[in-house]
Scaffold this active site. Structure first.
Site, PDB file in Angstrom:
ATOM      1  NE  ARG A 268      -4.029   0.133   1.767  1.00 47.77           N
ATOM      2  CZ  ARG A 268      -3.974   1.295   2.371  1.00 47.77           C
ATOM      3  NH1 ARG A 268      -3.130   1.511   3.369  1.00 47.77           N
ATOM      4  NH2 ARG A 268      -4.776   2.273   2.007  1.00 47.77           N
TER       5      ARG A 268
ATOM      6  CE1 TYR B 251      -4.263   1.752  -4.426  1.00 49.33           C
ATOM      7  CE2 TYR B 251      -3.822   0.733  -2.305  1.00 49.33           C
ATOM      8  CZ  TYR B 251      -4.391   0.684  -3.557  1.00 49.33           C
ATOM      9  OH  TYR B 251      -5.095  -0.422  -3.919  1.00 49.33           O
TER      10      TYR B 251
ATOM     11  CB  CYS C 127      16.561  -4.336  -5.563  1.00 52.34           C
ATOM     12  SG  CYS C 127      17.512  -5.544  -4.658  1.00 52.34           S
TER      13      CYS C 127
ATOM     14  CE1 TYR D  97      -9.100  -4.090  -1.329  1.00 55.46           C
ATOM     15  CE2 TYR D  97      -9.485  -2.588   0.503  1.00 55.46           C
ATOM     16  CZ  TYR D  97      -9.953  -3.312  -0.561  1.00 55.46           C
ATOM     17  OH  TYR D  97     -11.294  -3.274  -0.860  1.00 55.46           O
TER      18      TYR D  97
END
Ligand SMILES: *Cc1c(COP(=O)(O)O)cnc(C)c1O
Length: 413
Positions: free
Chosen positions: A311, A315, A341, A370
């Site tokens: 997340r 976002y 990486c 999520y």
């Protein structure tokens, strides 16, 4: 359900330090009773409204989470055949399943029809035609709702806003009546619902209520035209507090403001909450590997990474960082990053933190929705375990992946 007791962070009655010692890190930890509490909050709030609440499986599809909700009487909102398979495995009732999503395959539609799901939320006229064809060929009747786009601005992150005309979801509400009229003539389907879902992580009720008004007006017009609409599905989307100072709308307020609109309409209200049921019930438990200083910057490098919790990278989402052993006030500003990486592999940037040391455990809060579902094996990292806590009991809802799991299905040429 996550709180300090004598300086140690607990999930229900299990202390997270002992849990980490027994099950390793990174680990997702879910509070079963926090999930049930949110579920019951929906039930209490809606008790005087004919309703069916369908938990959005995509938010957290672990079988133990689904089984917990199925036993509490939840319906389910699915977006794939795989999610239907999970719901059935978890003991969910197919008769309380709604199937959403813009691109259902013929196989998925047949599977859902055979299992007798409640209804399909259709996102295009072509999809309605396909369902009609498949259902009538096998002598079945599919209940459908058209997902309309009420063109309200959900005021959320652009990636999780779905209710504007330019999005791929749903059909323009102004085109809906014609589509319903044509659908009514097709065999194998009953158009008896109207649905919408305007976005996710909505902190205010106004956009949801505006969508309710617009879809209710559509219901009235359709009924006047002779269509027996019985279900109004307002989707999911209620937001949660990712930051302590954030304010989110309560389920009770949402229901209270919907109730007068629905009175004596003889309409079943359907909701598809995902995040608001599971987000706050979960954390990602991770351990500090080392502290690194580059010029002015300090990096707290932990054993969890973007492949475990995407997340923040996806976002720019915020997750609170809570030390498992309570520490005095914040004394440093640092980025919390994983070993992957990618520069995008971070959990927090320029965050005020207590003086963390290698070996310290931290909880990334509000990670129940999520979180694991978006995880991957990027960088050949086995995915974390998922632990469901019920009082003092620990249930391994998914075991930590092994190196062999990483290569399942692959073969040497
Ligand atoms: C994602 C989604 C949901 C769940 O949204 P939340 O914000 O998690 O409550 C509900 N319905 C549909 C159609 C979705 O795509």
């Amino acid at each position: 359900m996550f709180q300090y007791l004598q300086g140690q962070l607990y999930c229900e009655q299990v202390d997270l330090k002992t849990l980490a010692a027994q099950h390793g890190t990174p680990a997702y930890v879910y509070s079963k009773n926090a999930i049930l509490e949110r579920w019951h909050e929906y039930q209490r709030a809606l008790c005087s409204i004919p309703n069916r609440v369908c938990y959005a499986v995509k938010a957290n599809s672990n079988l133990a989470v689904l089984a917990t909700l199925a036993r509490a009487g939840a319906g389910f909102d699915i977006v794939s055949g795989g999610e239907l398979f999970r719901v059935l495995k978890a003991g969910g009732d197919p008769a309380s399943v709604v199937f959403s999503g813009v691109g259902k395959t013929a196989n998925e539609i047949s599977f859902a029809l055979e299992r007798g799901i409640h209804s399909f939320n259709c996102e295009s006229e072509a999809e309605i035609a396909l369902i009609s064809q498949i259902a009538s060929a096998s002598g079945l009747k599919a209940s459908i709702a058209l997902r309309v786009n009420p063109d309200v601005n959900a005021k959320t992150h652009p990636y999780i806003s779905t209710g504007l005309r330019e999005h791929k979801f749903g059909v323009d509400i102004n085109a809906a009546e014609d589509i319903y009229r044509r659908a009514a003539l097709l065999p194998g389907i009953t158009a008896e619902g109207v649905s919408c879902h305007i976005g996710s992580q909505l902190l205010e009720l106004d956009p949801l209520l505006e969508a309710a008004d617009k879809t209710l007006a559509l219901v009235a017009r359709l009924r006047e035209g002779g269509l027996p609409i019985r279900f109004l599905d307002l989707g999911g989307g209620l937001g949660v507090k990712y930051r302590p100072n954030e304010r989110n709308a309560s389920i009770a307020d949402f229901a209270a403001r919907l109730r007068p609109k629905l009175e004596s309409l003889n309409l079943t209200l359907m909701l598809e909450p995902g995040r608001s049921i599971v987000a706050e019930a979960g954390i990602l438990l991770t351990q500090v590997l080392l502290i690194k200083r580059n010029g002015q910057k300090t990096f707290v490098i932990v054993d969890g990474a973007m492949n475990d919790l995407l997340r923040p990278a996806l976002y720019q989402a915020h997750h609170e960082v809570t030390p498992v052993i309570e520490m005095p006030a914040e004394t440093m500003t640092a980025d919390v990053v994983g070993p992957v990486c990618e520069t995008g592999d971070f959990f927090a940037r320029d965050r005020r933190l207590p003086a963390l040391q290698p070996g310290d455990l931290i909880a990334l809060r509000t990670a129940g929705a999520y979180g694991f579902v978006l995880s991957s094996n990027y960088n050949s990292r086995p995915r974390p375990c998922e632990l469901l806590i019920d009082g003092r009991r620990v249930f391994v809802a998914r075991s930590r992946e092994t190196f062999d799991d990483l290569m399942r299905g692959e073969s040497l040429p």
